[in-house]
Write an enzyme that holds these catalytic residues in place. Structure first.
Site, short mmCIF file in Angstrom:
data_model
loop_
_atom_site.label_atom_id
_atom_site.label_comp_id
_atom_site.label_asym_id
_atom_site.label_seq_id
_atom_site.Cartn_x
_atom_site.Cartn_y
_atom_site.Cartn_z
N GLY A 90 -0.47 4.96 -1.11
CA GLY A 90 -1.52 5.64 -0.36
C GLY A 90 -0.99 6.88 0.34
N GLN A 91 -1.89 7.53 1.10
CA GLN A 91 -1.57 8.80 1.76
C GLN A 91 -0.36 8.67 2.69
OE1 GLN A 91 -4.53 10.31 4.47
NE2 GLN A 91 -3.87 12.42 4.24
N TYR A 105 -14.87 0.50 9.18
CA TYR A 105 -13.43 0.73 9.33
C TYR A 105 -13.01 0.52 10.78
CZ TYR A 105 -8.99 3.36 9.07
OH TYR A 105 -7.67 3.74 9.12
N ASP A 112 2.01 -1.92 -4.50
CA ASP A 112 0.61 -1.50 -4.46
C ASP A 112 -0.17 -2.30 -5.50
OD1 ASP A 112 -1.80 0.13 -4.02
OD2 ASP A 112 -0.41 1.57 -3.12
N GLY A 135 0.84 -1.20 0.00
CA GLY A 135 0.00 0.00 0.00
C GLY A 135 0.87 1.25 0.00
N LYS A 169 -10.52 -2.35 12.38
CA LYS A 169 -9.30 -1.97 13.10
C LYS A 169 -9.32 -2.52 14.54
CE LYS A 169 -6.92 0.23 9.99
NZ LYS A 169 -5.66 -0.39 9.49
#
Length: 312
Positions: free
Chosen positions: A12-13, A143, A35, A9, A147
């Site tokens: 991503g941000q 989400y 990714d 990933g 988590k």
């Protein structure tokens, strides 16, 4: 022997900035970015890159073997607002990618894992101010549920199989170098872009919605710091609370106005308001500060200056 790192990933941000920072520390060739697709961007063009599906165990295992990977940073996830639109896929991606990596560590194929959690693990019944490390956690978003479950699995794999997995609960993250990734705290990134281009911003949260936030530089520093800390200092194997600042849209708008006097903000709360209302307003991160000497560098004022300078 230098450490070999795989970032899943990486586009991503958080992954974008993490990749650059880790390459500076460990050397470009020792940090393999990966990714789901190969974009024409800095991460892909600045060092080793592999296309990988985080849901495919065999692909991950193959990369680990080929590149002789020691550590994995698993940054692939569907974030809060995006996950609400596709709950089944969010659960699948957020949970099964974690199992793949935990099982590789259990089989002694890798030595260490970083997996990010989030303030989304808290819910409407959690104490809002100075949310403690150990408290009521009844997340109300897909989400948050994923988590929260992930935290329990990390702790389980550490306790039962001795897996060295480390995690922090990120607050809202603000960065100039990558676009928002579909999170509820993303207004605090978008507002800077719109302030510079349009001199105005319509906020999808109400004016007094206070949430914990952090400048990306601090988040990256914390991520690398927890991974470099000696194992005996990491006493919490679910996930550590992490904090820097808390503010409302009104407060960040006022800070921007100091630099762009003509800037205006209006409010049009949407479905994300309900998500924001279920999260803490501020976080107590004493354990991170005590166990591995975490300290944040940026507050609202210094972050605003830095964001506007870079975006200009």
């Amino acid at each position: 022997m230098s450490t070999k790192i795989l970032i899943i990933g990486a586009c991503g941000q958080i992954g974008t900035e993490l990749t650059h920072s880790l390459r500076k520390i460990y050397g470009t060739d020792n940090v393999i970015a990966s990714d789901i697709r190969k974009l024409n961007n800095d991460v892909v063009n600045s060092g080793p890159f592999e296309v990988i599906n985080a849901l495919d165990f065999n692909q991950i295992e193959h990369l680990v073997e080929v590149h002789k990977i020691d550590e994995i940073y698993l940054m692939a996830a569907l974030l809060s607002a995006t996950a609400e639109k596709n709950p089944a896929f969010a659960w699948d991606l957020n949970m099964n990618s974690l199992f793949h990596v935990l099982n590789l560590a259990k089989a002694k194929k890798i030595k260490k894992i970083f997996w990010p959690s989030s303030i989304a693990v808290f819910g409407p019944t959690t104490p809002k101010e100075n949310t403690p490390q150990y408290t009521i956690m009844e997340p109300s978003t897909v989400y948050g549920i994923s988590k929260q479950s992930g935290e329990r699995w990390c702790e389980y794999y550490h306790n039962i199989f001795g897996v060295d997995v480390r995690s922090i609960r990120y607050p809202g993250l603000i960065s100039y170098s990558s676009p928002p990734g579909g999170g509820t705290t993303d207004y605090a990134v978008d507002i800077f872009h719109k302030a510079l281009t349009d001199k105005k911003y319509e906020c999808f949260l109400s004016s007094e919605t206070k949430m914990p936030m952090m400048y990306m530089d601090d988040a990256i520093a914390a991520t690398i710091q927890i991974m470099q800390a000696p194992a005996e200092q990491i006493k919490i194997r679910s996930s550590y609370n992490l904090a820097a600042m808390s503010f409302t849209p009104t407060e960040i708008a006022a800070e921007i106005k100091k630099h762009i006097p003509e800037f205006t903000i209006t409010y049009e709360p949407d479905f994300r308001q309900k998500i924001a209302d279920s999260w803490p307003a501020s976080i107590d991160d004493d354990f991170a500060r005590k166990d591995w000497n975490w300290k944040h560098k940026y507050d609202l004022e210094s972050m605003t200056v830095d964001m506007l300078e870079h975006l200009k």
